[in-house]
Every structure is written in structure tokens, then in C-alpha cells.
Design an enzyme around this catalytic site. Structure first.
Site, PDB file in Angstrom:
ATOM      1  N   TRP A  10      57.048  61.245  31.521  1.00  0.00           N
ATOM      2  CA  TRP A  10      55.589  61.135  31.677  1.00  0.00           C
ATOM      3  C   TRP A  10      54.815  62.187  30.887  1.00  0.00           C
ATOM      4  O   TRP A  10      53.596  62.116  30.798  1.00  0.00           O
ATOM      5  CB  TRP A  10      55.205  61.276  33.160  1.00  0.00           C
ATOM      6  CG  TRP A  10      55.620  60.132  34.009  1.00  0.00           C
ATOM      7  CD1 TRP A  10      56.293  59.003  33.630  1.00  0.00           C
ATOM      8  CD2 TRP A  10      55.377  59.991  35.415  1.00  0.00           C
ATOM      9  NE1 TRP A  10      56.486  58.182  34.708  1.00  0.00           N
ATOM     10  CE2 TRP A  10      55.928  58.761  35.814  1.00  0.00           C
ATOM     11  CE3 TRP A  10      54.747  60.790  36.373  1.00  0.00           C
ATOM     12  CZ2 TRP A  10      55.872  58.307  37.135  1.00  0.00           C
ATOM     13  CZ3 TRP A  10      54.690  60.340  37.679  1.00  0.00           C
ATOM     14  CH2 TRP A  10      55.239  59.108  38.051  1.00  0.00           C
ATOM     15  N   GLU A  97      58.335  68.079  21.134  1.00  0.00           N
ATOM     16  CA  GLU A  97      57.024  68.665  21.462  1.00  0.00           C
ATOM     17  C   GLU A  97      57.185  70.116  21.909  1.00  0.00           C
ATOM     18  O   GLU A  97      56.316  70.952  21.657  1.00  0.00           O
ATOM     19  CB  GLU A  97      56.329  67.815  22.536  1.00  0.00           C
ATOM     20  CG  GLU A  97      55.826  66.506  21.932  1.00  0.00           C
ATOM     21  CD  GLU A  97      55.699  65.359  22.922  1.00  0.00           C
ATOM     22  OE1 GLU A  97      55.762  65.590  24.137  1.00  0.00           O
ATOM     23  OE2 GLU A  97      55.556  64.211  22.449  1.00  0.00           O
ATOM     24  N   GLU A 167      65.665  61.446  19.053  1.00  0.00           N
ATOM     25  CA  GLU A 167      64.236  61.106  19.034  1.00  0.00           C
ATOM     26  C   GLU A 167      63.637  61.500  17.681  1.00  0.00           C
ATOM     27  O   GLU A 167      63.202  62.651  17.506  1.00  0.00           O
ATOM     28  CB  GLU A 167      63.504  61.852  20.145  1.00  0.00           C
ATOM     29  CG  GLU A 167      63.912  61.433  21.532  1.00  0.00           C
ATOM     30  CD  GLU A 167      62.752  61.632  22.506  1.00  0.00           C
ATOM     31  OE1 GLU A 167      62.341  60.653  23.122  1.00  0.00           O
ATOM     32  OE2 GLU A 167      62.237  62.759  22.607  1.00  0.00           O
ATOM     33  N   GLY A 234      58.505  57.345  26.595  1.00  0.00           N
ATOM     34  CA  GLY A 234      57.309  58.132  26.895  1.00  0.00           C
ATOM     35  C   GLY A 234      56.170  57.233  27.338  1.00  0.00           C
ATOM     36  O   GLY A 234      56.090  56.822  28.494  1.00  0.00           O
TER      37      GLY A 234
HETATM   38  P1  PGA Z   1      57.068  57.784  23.234  1.00  0.00           P
HETATM   39  O1  PGA Z   1      57.703  59.195  23.660  1.00  0.00           O
HETATM   40  O2  PGA Z   1      57.891  56.706  23.884  1.00  0.00           O
HETATM   41  O3  PGA Z   1      55.659  57.821  23.703  1.00  0.00           O
HETATM   42  O4  PGA Z   1      57.176  57.712  21.740  1.00  0.00           O
HETATM   43  C1  PGA Z   1      59.083  59.368  23.765  1.00  0.00           C
HETATM   44  C2  PGA Z   1      59.408  60.811  24.059  1.00  0.00           C
HETATM   45  O5  PGA Z   1      58.778  61.689  23.485  1.00  0.00           O
HETATM   46  O6  PGA Z   1      60.288  61.119  24.886  1.00  0.00           O
END
Ligand code: PGA
Length: 251
Positions: A10, A97, A167, A234
Site C-alpha cells: 500500500w 523507493e 521490480e 502497488g
Molecule cells: P506499482 O508498485 O504496482 O504501483 O507499480 C509496485 C511496487 O512498488 O511494489
């Protein structure tokens, strides 16, 4: 046979009241936990509420981060033990992130992985290349550096709770999901790397998730790839119907 796993991340979204409504929708599908792991990673503030709601449902909780020490004077941080206390059995570490906006280096991530392993949490360790890195043909090199940095000095016993999430940074939150072939290529590379370092048995049993703009329309074709064992979702996890559609697309 690797058990499939779907994780909803989330991020910094959803209030306690949203979480309460959301989980009611997921609980209707909780019988699916017989066939796969369903994990939710809410904000810290919603953890304890969800813990009480998911009791005996088979749904699992994850933290989105932990501090880099076991405990002590670190204002604003959350420890691995606190996550367990709030009902978590998983933690997401090394998310791009965190690397990008909170300057988390491979060394810091390695420290956090080590703490989480020692505290008995299941780890979802994220790796992924940027668009510039992909376009310059450096994807495997970047992934290898993140893997070897993040898992440095950890042994098989510590890593028994490890899952890896590929990712690609260019796919996160952009709406551009990697194609199943692009994802499979990197997953295969990651599995080969694990095999080289930790042996065939460990490589064959380690789950590798894909994350980056996963949607109900793309989930099945990704999961059909032989080395994609799960999804880290996400944005599409924020709407319970979309998240359930992703889970149901696997059946
Ligand atoms: P997203 O994010 O599905 O919004 O691209 C995935 C994540 O960062 O875990």
C-alpha cells in the site's frame, strides 16, 4: 514446487478506516490461502487493526520497512520485533523507493536483511534496474550488484525465509508493466545467480516475485512464466476489487 505469493504494497496510502473496509473484501477470498500466500503490506498505523481482522484467515501481514538497528534511540523507526508484535510475518526490504528517496545503500539493506532474518521475519528483498541502466545494457550487472550487496555475509540458515522481488524501476507506478519475457529473463538470471552462490536446492525453492505496474490484465501472463512465482502489487492493490481480480486471475 514453489507456492505462489501475491503481496499488496500500500505504500503511503490508506487510512485505518480504508483498511477496515478493504480487508472485509479480501476476507471473502481468504479460502484461496489454501493455494497461495496472500500478504498485505499496509502503513504501520493499520497493522494492528488488520492483525485483529485477519486472525485465522490465512492472510499474512508485512511491514514495508524496518530500522537498521535491533532497537534503541532511533526516533521515528520501527524494529523487526515491533513488526512481529503488530502481527507481521513478512517485511519488504530494499524497495527502490527506499533506495532512491531515503538513500538506502546495499550496505544498509544488507544490515536490515540480517536483522529481519535473525528475528525470523520472511523477507521480500527488492532489486531492479532503472531505465537508463536497462537501455545501456547493464540490467544483469545492476541486479547482480544489488543481490551480492544485499545478501553479503548471510548464510543459508539465515536466508531460509528469503524471497526476492524483481521490480524494474521504470515499471513501478508508471503503468508500463514489463513484458512477461522481459521479466522472465531477469528472473532466470536471478535464479541462476542464487544457484551459483547457494546451490540448486536453494535456488529451486526460492520464490522470485515480479513487481511494477501489475494489473489484473497482466497478472496471469506474468505468472505463467516458469521463474515468476509471485507478484508484488502497488497501485492495483489499493482497490480491493482489482487486488482480488489479480489473485483470481491465477486460477
Ligand atoms: P506499482 O508498485 O504496482 O504501483 O507499480 C509496485 C511496487 O512498488 O511494489
Amino acid at each position: 514446487m514453489r507456492r505462489p505469493i501475491i503481496v499488496g504494497n500500500w505504500k503511503m496510502n490508506m487510512l485505518i478506516s480504508d483498511a477496515d473496509e478493504w480487508i472485509a473484501g479480501l476476507l471473502k477470498n481468504s479460502y484461496l490461502t489454501e493455494a497461495l500466500d496472500i500478504v498485505v503490506a499496509p502503513a504501520f498505523t493499520s497493522l494492528a487493526v488488520l492483525r485483529d481482522r485477519i486472525e485465522k484467515s490465512g492472510i499474512k501481514l508485512a511491514g514495508q520497512n524496518i530500522g537498521q538497528e535491533i532497537g534503541g534511540s532511533l526516533t521515528g523507526e520501527i524494529s523487526a520485533t515491533m513488526l512481529k508484535d503488530a502481527g507481521c510475518s513478512y517485511v519488504i526490504l530494499g524497495h527502490s523507493e527506499r533506495r532512491q528517496y531515503f538513500a538506502e545503500t546495499d550496505e544498509i539493506i544488507n544490515k536490515k536483511i540480517s536483522i529481519a532474518c535473525n528475528q525470523g521475519l520472511n523477507i521480500i528483498f527488492c532489486v531492479g534496474e532503472s531505465l537508463v541502466e536497462r537501455d545501456s545494457g547493464r540490467t544483469n550487472e545492476i541486479i547482480e550488484a544489488q543481490l551480492s550487496g544485499g545478501l553479503a555475509n548471510l548464510n543459508l540458515i539465515q536466508l531460509s525465509q528469503l524471497a526476492i522481488a524483481y521490480e524494474p524501476v521504470w515499471a513501478i507506478g508508471t503503468g508500463h508493466t514489463a513484458t512477461p519475457d522481459q521479466a522472465q529473463d531477469v528472473h532466470l538470471y536471478i535464479r541462476a545467480w542464487i544457484r551459483k552462490l547457494f546451490g540448486t536446492n536453494f535456488a529451486e525453492s526460492t520464490r522470485i516475485l515480479y513487481g511494477g505496474s501489475v494489473k489484473p490484465e497482466t497478472s496471469k501472463s506474468l505468472m505463467n512464466q516458469s521463474d515468476i512465482d509471485g507478484l508484488l502489487v502497488g497501485k492495483a492493490s489499493l482497490k480491493i476489487r482489482e487486488f482480488c481480480d489479480i489473485i483470481n486471475s491465477l486460477f
